[in-house]
Scaffold this motif. Structure first.
Motif, PDB file in Angstrom:
ATOM      1  N   CYS A  57       0.531  -1.158  -0.640  1.00 31.30           N
ATOM      2  CA  CYS A  57       0.178  -0.105  -0.340  1.00 31.30           C
ATOM      3  C   CYS A  57       0.826   1.242   0.413  1.00 31.30           C
ATOM      4  O   CYS A  57       1.066   2.208  -0.386  1.00 31.30           O
ATOM      5  CB  CYS A  57      -0.878  -0.043   1.219  1.00 31.30           C
ATOM      6  SG  CYS A  57      -2.344  -1.534   1.223  1.00 31.30           S
ATOM      7  N   LEU A  94     -12.725   0.695  -5.102  1.00 29.46           N
ATOM      8  CA  LEU A  94     -13.328  -0.444  -5.093  1.00 29.46           C
ATOM      9  C   LEU A  94     -14.478  -0.833  -5.905  1.00 29.46           C
ATOM     10  O   LEU A  94     -14.945  -0.246  -6.281  1.00 29.46           O
ATOM     11  CB  LEU A  94     -13.568  -0.252  -3.137  1.00 29.46           C
ATOM     12  CG  LEU A  94     -12.239  -0.343  -2.429  1.00 29.46           C
ATOM     13  CD1 LEU A  94     -13.138   0.417  -1.203  1.00 29.46           C
ATOM     14  CD2 LEU A  94     -11.936  -1.556  -2.030  1.00 29.46           C
ATOM     15  N   PRO A 109      -8.671  -5.484  -2.266  1.00 34.69           N
ATOM     16  CA  PRO A 109      -8.021  -4.223  -1.588  1.00 34.69           C
ATOM     17  C   PRO A 109      -6.549  -4.804  -2.153  1.00 34.69           C
ATOM     18  O   PRO A 109      -5.525  -4.342  -2.367  1.00 34.69           O
ATOM     19  CB  PRO A 109      -7.652  -3.478  -1.407  1.00 34.69           C
ATOM     20  CG  PRO A 109      -8.933  -4.145  -0.159  1.00 34.69           C
ATOM     21  CD  PRO A 109      -9.752  -5.605  -0.649  1.00 34.69           C
ATOM     22  N   ASN A 145     -17.388   3.590  -7.586  1.00 33.11           N
ATOM     23  CA  ASN A 145     -17.335   2.826  -6.623  1.00 33.11           C
ATOM     24  C   ASN A 145     -18.737   2.796  -5.941  1.00 33.11           C
ATOM     25  O   ASN A 145     -18.985   2.448  -5.059  1.00 33.11           O
ATOM     26  CB  ASN A 145     -16.248   3.329  -5.562  1.00 33.11           C
ATOM     27  CG  ASN A 145     -16.362   2.194  -4.227  1.00 33.11           C
ATOM     28  OD1 ASN A 145     -16.048   0.690  -4.668  1.00 33.11           O
ATOM     29  ND2 ASN A 145     -16.300   1.812  -3.121  1.00 33.11           N
ATOM     30  N   GLN A 189      -7.436  -1.809   6.824  1.00 29.59           N
ATOM     31  CA  GLN A 189      -7.899  -1.805   5.578  1.00 29.59           C
ATOM     32  C   GLN A 189      -8.338   0.018   5.785  1.00 29.59           C
ATOM     33  O   GLN A 189      -7.581   0.768   4.781  1.00 29.59           O
ATOM     34  CB  GLN A 189      -8.901  -1.904   4.520  1.00 29.59           C
ATOM     35  CG  GLN A 189      -9.429  -1.802   3.708  1.00 29.59           C
ATOM     36  CD  GLN A 189     -10.391  -1.937   2.897  1.00 29.59           C
ATOM     37  OE1 GLN A 189     -11.801  -2.030   2.941  1.00 29.59           O
ATOM     38  NE2 GLN A 189     -10.458  -3.429   2.232  1.00 29.59           N
ATOM     39  N   SER A 190      -8.520   0.531   6.983  1.00 29.13           N
ATOM     40  CA  SER A 190      -9.399   1.500   6.289  1.00 29.13           C
ATOM     41  C   SER A 190      -7.584   3.175   6.331  1.00 29.13           C
ATOM     42  O   SER A 190      -7.651   3.909   6.552  1.00 29.13           O
ATOM     43  CB  SER A 190      -9.443   2.417   7.976  1.00 29.13           C
ATOM     44  OG  SER A 190      -8.758   1.895   9.286  1.00 29.13           O
ATOM     45  N   VAL A 193      -6.457   2.716   2.335  1.00 23.08           N
ATOM     46  CA  VAL A 193      -8.003   2.823   1.170  1.00 23.08           C
ATOM     47  C   VAL A 193      -8.113   3.939   1.743  1.00 23.08           C
ATOM     48  O   VAL A 193      -9.609   4.182   2.831  1.00 23.08           O
ATOM     49  CB  VAL A 193      -8.533   1.662   1.431  1.00 23.08           C
ATOM     50  CG1 VAL A 193      -9.841   2.310   0.281  1.00 23.08           C
ATOM     51  CG2 VAL A 193      -7.920   0.570   0.995  1.00 23.08           C
ATOM     52  N   ARG A 197     -13.485   5.674  -0.889  1.00 23.49           N
ATOM     53  CA  ARG A 197     -12.979   4.159  -1.506  1.00 23.49           C
ATOM     54  C   ARG A 197     -13.130   3.318  -0.980  1.00 23.49           C
ATOM     55  O   ARG A 197     -13.234   1.896  -1.573  1.00 23.49           O
ATOM     56  CB  ARG A 197     -12.199   4.764  -2.783  1.00 23.49           C
ATOM     57  CG  ARG A 197     -12.052   6.094  -3.153  1.00 23.49           C
ATOM     58  CD  ARG A 197     -12.741   5.736  -4.555  1.00 23.49           C
ATOM     59  NE  ARG A 197     -12.093   6.755  -5.613  1.00 23.49           N
ATOM     60  CZ  ARG A 197     -13.274   6.677  -6.698  1.00 23.49           C
ATOM     61  NH1 ARG A 197     -13.966   6.056  -6.220  1.00 23.49           N
ATOM     62  NH2 ARG A 197     -13.155   7.595  -7.352  1.00 23.49           N
ATOM     63  N   ASN A 198     -13.326   3.074   0.169  1.00 21.25           N
ATOM     64  CA  ASN A 198     -13.493   2.215   1.103  1.00 21.25           C
ATOM     65  C   ASN A 198     -14.996   1.999   1.619  1.00 21.25           C
ATOM     66  O   ASN A 198     -15.868   2.393   2.695  1.00 21.25           O
ATOM     67  CB  ASN A 198     -13.205   2.040   2.156  1.00 21.25           C
ATOM     68  CG  ASN A 198     -12.818   0.891   3.188  1.00 21.25           C
ATOM     69  OD1 ASN A 198     -13.428   0.130   3.113  1.00 21.25           O
ATOM     70  ND2 ASN A 198     -12.078   1.171   4.494  1.00 21.25           N
ATOM     71  N   ASN A 200     -15.963  -0.650   3.381  1.00 26.38           N
ATOM     72  CA  ASN A 200     -15.994  -0.790   5.110  1.00 26.38           C
ATOM     73  C   ASN A 200     -16.092   0.084   5.754  1.00 26.38           C
ATOM     74  O   ASN A 200     -15.734   0.035   7.348  1.00 26.38           O
ATOM     75  CB  ASN A 200     -14.973  -2.217   4.825  1.00 26.38           C
ATOM     76  CG  ASN A 200     -15.066  -3.302   4.401  1.00 26.38           C
ATOM     77  OD1 ASN A 200     -16.492  -3.238   4.209  1.00 26.38           O
ATOM     78  ND2 ASN A 200     -14.254  -3.467   3.890  1.00 26.38           N
ATOM     79  N   TYR A 201     -15.871   1.884   5.134  1.00 31.56           N
ATOM     80  CA  TYR A 201     -15.682   2.541   6.125  1.00 31.56           C
ATOM     81  C   TYR A 201     -16.650   3.151   6.821  1.00 31.56           C
ATOM     82  O   TYR A 201     -18.401   3.458   5.504  1.00 31.56           O
ATOM     83  CB  TYR A 201     -15.009   3.451   5.665  1.00 31.56           C
ATOM     84  CG  TYR A 201     -14.223   4.887   7.019  1.00 31.56           C
ATOM     85  CD1 TYR A 201     -13.097   5.171   7.643  1.00 31.56           C
ATOM     86  CD2 TYR A 201     -15.320   5.285   7.281  1.00 31.56           C
ATOM     87  CE1 TYR A 201     -12.945   6.138   8.469  1.00 31.56           C
ATOM     88  CE2 TYR A 201     -15.239   6.911   7.623  1.00 31.56           C
ATOM     89  CZ  TYR A 201     -13.975   6.887   8.224  1.00 31.56           C
ATOM     90  OH  TYR A 201     -13.276   7.948   9.305  1.00 31.56           O
ATOM     91  N   ASP A 429     -17.651  -7.751   5.559  1.00 30.77           N
ATOM     92  CA  ASP A 429     -16.892  -7.269   5.057  1.00 30.77           C
ATOM     93  C   ASP A 429     -17.967  -7.081   3.615  1.00 30.77           C
ATOM     94  O   ASP A 429     -18.603  -7.832   3.345  1.00 30.77           O
ATOM     95  CB  ASP A 429     -15.915  -8.224   4.052  1.00 30.77           C
ATOM     96  CG  ASP A 429     -14.737  -7.688   3.582  1.00 30.77           C
ATOM     97  OD1 ASP A 429     -14.869  -7.815   2.293  1.00 30.77           O
ATOM     98  OD2 ASP A 429     -13.261  -7.542   3.464  1.00 30.77           O
TER      99      ASP A 429
END
Length: 461
Positions: A57, A94, A109, A145, A189-190, A193, A197-198, A200-201, A429
């Motif tokens: 990353c 994503l 990712p 996304n 992941q936060s 990303v 673009r996430n 999962n946030y 997820d």
């Protein structure tokens, strides 16, 4: 190994030895995993893999910065810079759930970071090859996304998901300040990303109803104003060009639904003397009594003798009933309260609205009250076009919320035409569980998927 990227004469080199070693090691360890297993989970099963993922990353970020600089300074290698920056930017996007060409593995990712790094060792030599490569990338990876294009004028009504997470939001802070071994993949992941673009946030659950009658004026109705409201304004009001809030509706008075009320002044006209039209706010009596204690200065009508004027949000408090038969009107939209149990000692409200498209929003529920279930059930002739429903944990159960098994069971009973799930913890997820829901939806005949922050759904209310 040191590799020079770009024109031979541009005088720019980029040190890639450490990054290449990390890439090569991960590639060697996981070649078979890419084809045969859940690569994103496999990558984070050991501390070593997690470390290498972070290195990858960091590589993409450094390369993006390098090429962006080269492009803006118009160096001779700018063509390479443009191409690679585009690849990087798109690789970090994503994938939306609807892309049937891509497996869950390819959406992760971790996989895209690896694929990106490998692409640097397969550099097209000619401009024609570069163009072909970029066409391939453009066809394989969408520009967004799952978000609507914010530059397009919106002339119809829509639902905008400002938040789809639980009270503690996602990422869970404890997963970052005191990481487990192996670390929580969704929360870690936060760090790599960007939130926009996430999927999962996730901020606290909140829905914005953009109500726009045909050819009419937009009215913005906000459901819940939680702890993360200011972040939601900065991220999604700006993205979707929301200029203000016309009305507020509260499901209940818990922290994740009301602690952003002080920040409502940020979306109201500025007046140092509070000389503005108050925003109507609809809530039940229990919530009203609680907010008198939590926010006395927002409820107070007149200043006490000698009290200074201070700028605060101006709100017009309106009491509604916990009754499906007692509708109310907020900014021209008729809304029906849907009382549900949020724990056996607490009644929370969901809401139903829309004449042309019937929508129900239920963010906090542990059990349906019979009258409410009948009001939104297909078997009683009240089929919903869209159900937005609470689901807290992926596994197990909870005393005050639906969890995944209970949520899916409720959807099967109610039989809406479509459903989105909200209120998720870090157990979910987005891509993995939407893959599961895709199969479940085919089997049950009801399209269901996890919502994500920033999602905009055009709708005919």
């Amino acid at each position: 190994m040191v590799r020079k990227i770009g024109s031979k004469n541009n005088g720019c080199t980029f040190q890639l030895k450490g990054w290449y070693d990390a890439t090569h090691k991960v590639w060697r360890l996981n070649t078979t995993s890419i084809a045969s297993r859940d690569f994103s989970r496999d990558l984070c099963t050991t501390a070593d893999h997690c470390f290498l993922y972070w290195r990858l990353c960091a590589l993409t970020r450094r390369l993006a910065d390098y090429f962006a600089t080269a492009y803006h300074q118009k160096r001779q290698g700018s063509l390479y810079g443009w191409a690679y920056t585009t690849i990087i930017a798109r690789s970090l996007c994503l994938f939306p759930d609807g892309d049937s060409k891509l497996s869950h593995v390819q959406r992760s990712p971790s996989y895209r970071s690896l694929a990106l790094c490998v692409s640097f060792w397969i550099t097209p030599k000619s401009q024609q090859q570069q163009a072909a490569c970029m066409d391939a990338v453009g066809n394989a990876i969408p520009e967004n996304n799952g978000y609507s294009n914010s530059d397009e004028p919106h002339s119809s009504s829509a639902l905008i998901f400002l938040g789809t997470g639980c009270s503690s939001a996602v990422p869970n802070a404890i997963c970052l300040i005191k990481p487990s071994d192996p670390p929580c993949q969704v929360c870690v992941q936060s760090l790599s990303v960007p939130p926009e673009r996430n999927p999962n946030y996730r901020c606290n659950t909140s829905l914005l109803i953009d109500c726009c009658p045909s050819g009419g004026e937009h009215k913005y109705i906000l459901i819940d104003v939680g702890k993360t409201f200011r972040e939601q304004v900065l991220r999604w009001f700006t993205y979707h060009k929301i200029p203000h809030v016309d009305s507020i509706v509260l499901t209940h008075e818990h922290a994740d639904a009301v602690l952003g009320l002080d920040d409502i002044r940020a979306v109201q006209p500025f007046s140092p003397t509070n000389d503005i039209e108050p925003t109507p706010i609809f809530l039940n009596q229990h919530a009203m009594e609680s907010l008198k204690v939590k926010f006395p200065y927002l409820v107070q009508k007149k200043l006490k003798a000698g009290q200074e004027v201070r700028r605060v949000a101006q709100l017009d408090w309106k009491i509604i009933e916990n009754d499906c038969k007692s509708s109310f009107v907020a900014s021209g939209l008729e809304i029906v309260p849907l009382p549900v149990m949020h724990g056996e000692d607490y009644v929370c409200l969901g809401f139903s609205f829309g004449k042309n498209t019937k929508v129900a929003y239920i963010s906090d529920i542990s059990r349906f009250i019979e009258e409410t279930e009948l009001y939104i059930s297909k078997r009683e002739g009240h089929q919903l076009d869209l159900l937005i429903l609470d689901t807290l944990y992926r596994n197990n159960s909870h005393n005050t919320h639906f969890c995944f098994p209970q949520t899916l069971e409720a959807i099967k009973r109610l039989q809406p035409k479509r459903a989105y799930l909200i209120g998720m913890t870090h157990e979910f997820d987005h891509h993995r569980d939407n893959e599961f829901l895709k199969d479940w939806s085919k089997r049950e005949g009801i399209p269901v998927q996890l919502a994500h922050d920033g999602l905009r759904i055009p709708i005919h209310l």
